[in-house]
Enzyme design. Structure first.
Site, short mmCIF file in Angstrom:
data_model
loop_
_atom_site.label_atom_id
_atom_site.label_comp_id
_atom_site.label_asym_id
_atom_site.label_seq_id
_atom_site.Cartn_x
_atom_site.Cartn_y
_atom_site.Cartn_z
N ARG A 261 -3.72 -15.70 33.48
CA ARG A 261 -4.81 -15.94 34.15
C ARG A 261 -4.95 -16.01 35.45
NH1 ARG A 261 -6.96 -20.48 29.58
NH2 ARG A 261 -6.60 -19.35 27.84
N ARG A 276 -1.11 -25.85 35.43
CA ARG A 276 -1.98 -24.75 35.51
C ARG A 276 -1.19 -23.51 36.21
NH1 ARG A 276 -7.45 -25.22 35.71
NH2 ARG A 276 -7.59 -27.21 35.99
N GLU A 348 -7.05 -31.59 29.31
CA GLU A 348 -7.10 -30.75 28.08
C GLU A 348 -5.74 -30.12 27.59
OE1 GLU A 348 -8.74 -26.19 27.11
OE2 GLU A 348 -9.42 -27.17 28.78
N SER A 351 -8.31 -26.59 22.29
CA SER A 351 -9.64 -26.45 22.39
C SER A 351 -10.09 -25.59 21.34
CB SER A 351 -10.15 -25.68 23.85
OG SER A 351 -11.44 -25.51 23.92
N ARG A 388 1.38 -26.80 29.23
CA ARG A 388 0.62 -28.20 29.07
C ARG A 388 1.25 -29.15 28.01
NH1 ARG A 388 -5.68 -27.35 30.69
NH2 ARG A 388 -5.20 -26.21 32.61
#
Length: 425
Positions: A261, A276, A348, A351, A388
């Site tokens: 990403r 991140r 988060e 999801s 994460r």
């Protein structure tokens, strides 16, 4: 994409969905207009072709005088058919391009608003009071360095910012997480999958990642291939252009892959550590079901995510994500957010999204029920986004001396270790 018939029959519902998403409502009217031109030009083309065929039958039977006039008319008809065909193709192309820009229809129970307008549905686990235990919690990066588990300095030297090395016990911890997550998914009936990290444009576009999310995607122009941000892309395209018999549903896959990403919109956010990053590994659940079963399957995916986070002994909450933060493919999305002690907030970790028929229509994946063939529903759910999850484990299970207690579920995959100990400097 959505069903064009639904758009024609209830355009106000589609307008309301666009408005709730914060997207262009005028797109609905543009699409309706293009669809009308597509249908009318199609009718015009069919009429001219029918007239052309009828005329073709008359010419061989006509007298010499009549034949000349009929041939002249046939020539004009051929030109008219060519124009009508071009108009039909142009209108069809415009309709499809506009339809691909339209987000999925938002579920009526989704809270309306932006990123901060979510609704908390439930909370799990107890948040530790480190003050009562007599020490100040260290952040995951400091812990990772003490354990010899994380090296961001050399990651930046080799690849740039937001890259990292997992070293020693850090690498073993990733492998333990992946194996434990795959074991849970397999026990729940998922088929384990190792998926491609590079996909063709039709796969990326079909899952909805070349719309509003395109800026976050890495593209290899020379090969016209995309690096996936999630194995959802490959798992969704796995059955592209196929018809699946209803008795095979549900189909459930657990994909493990690297994910890439660009984090184009996150300048200045989470710059420290590995929360991140540009590249990470992830275990992703993906399911194909009938449209009628998608909401129940969504709840099942959420329960598997909650089971996973509970097994890791992490405090977390479940939120109903607001309309403006859904992403184009999802009709509804639930996030599980773990408590991060040094940030003093939930972040988060997993999801799950119900994409209804949106992706299957774009990828031409259908279900056969008797003589009926129709689009099916697709859903996805993160089980373990590794970095994460490591952040949450290190910070929540740390001890005063810098060691970290290992959740029981991971111990069989770490040689029976109960504690991760700091390494000698």
């Amino acid at each position: 994409m959505i069903d064009l018939r639904l758009l024609r029959e209830d355009p106000d519902r589609v307008r309301a969905s666009q408005r709730a998403r914060g997207e262009d409502v005028a797109l609905v009217d543009s699409l309706l207009s293009a669809d009308e031109r597509r249908r009318s030009s199609g009718v015009r083309f069919d009429e001219l072709r029918a007239e052309q065929r009828s005329l073709g039958k008359l010419i061989p039977k006509a007298s010499a005088d009549e034949k000349a006039e009929l041939l002249k008319k046939a020539s004009q008809l051929a030109a008219d058919v060519k124009v009508a065909d071009a108009e039909r193709d142009a209108a069809d192309t415009e309709t499809r391009e506009l339809l691909l820009q339209l987000g999925n229809l938002v579920h009526p129970d989704v809270p309306v608003g932006g990123e901060e307008d979510f609704v908390t549905l439930e909370t799990h686990g107890d948040i530790r009071d480190f003050g009562a235990e007599g020490f100040e919690p260290k952040d995951h990066l400091e812990l990772g360095q003490l354990l010899g588990a994380i090296d961001v300095e050399r990651g930046a030297k080799v690849s740039g910012s937001r890259f990292y090395f997992l070293t020693g016990i850090g690498a073993l911890l990733e492998l333990a997480l992946v194996n434990a997550a795959i074991a849970q998914a397999t026990a729940a009936g998922f088929t384990p999958m190792l998926t491609p990290a590079l996909v063709r444009p039709q796969s990326m576009a079909g899952t909805g990642f070349l719309g509003q999310a395109a800026q976050d995607v890495y593209h290899l122009e020379k090969d016209d291939l995309y690096l996936v941000g999630t194995s959802e892309v490959a798992l969704a395209a796995y059955h592209m252009d196929e018809i699946i018999d209803a008795d095979r549903l549900p189909l459930r896959y657990a994909g493990f892959s690297p994910c890439f990403r660009r984090e184009a919109g996150s300048h200045g956010k989470d710059t420290k550590g590995i929360f991140r990053v540009h590249q990470f590994d992830k275990v992703e659940m993906f399911t194909y079901v009938t449209p009628e079963d998608s909401q129940a399957e969504h709840q099942r995916l959420l329960e598997w995510e909650k089971q996973w986070l509970t097994s890791l002994e992490l405090p977390f909450r479940v939120i109903d994500v607001a309309t403006g933060d859904l992403g184009s493919s999802a009709a509804r999305k639930f996030d599980c957010e773990a408590w991060i002690p040094t940030q003093a907030k939930y972040r988060e970790l997993t999801s799950t999204s119900d994409c209804t028929e949106y992706q299957s229509r774009r990828l031409s994946i259908r279900v056969r029920e008797g003589k009926q063939v129709r689009p099916l529903a697709t859903l996805n759910g993160t089980l373990c986004a590794v970095p994460r999850t490591i952040v949450a484990i290190l910070e929540n299970h740390q001890q005063a001396d810098g060691s970290v207690r290992v959740p029981a579920v991971l111990r069989p995959y770490l040689g029976g270790r109960e504690v991760l100990e700091p390494v000698a400097k």
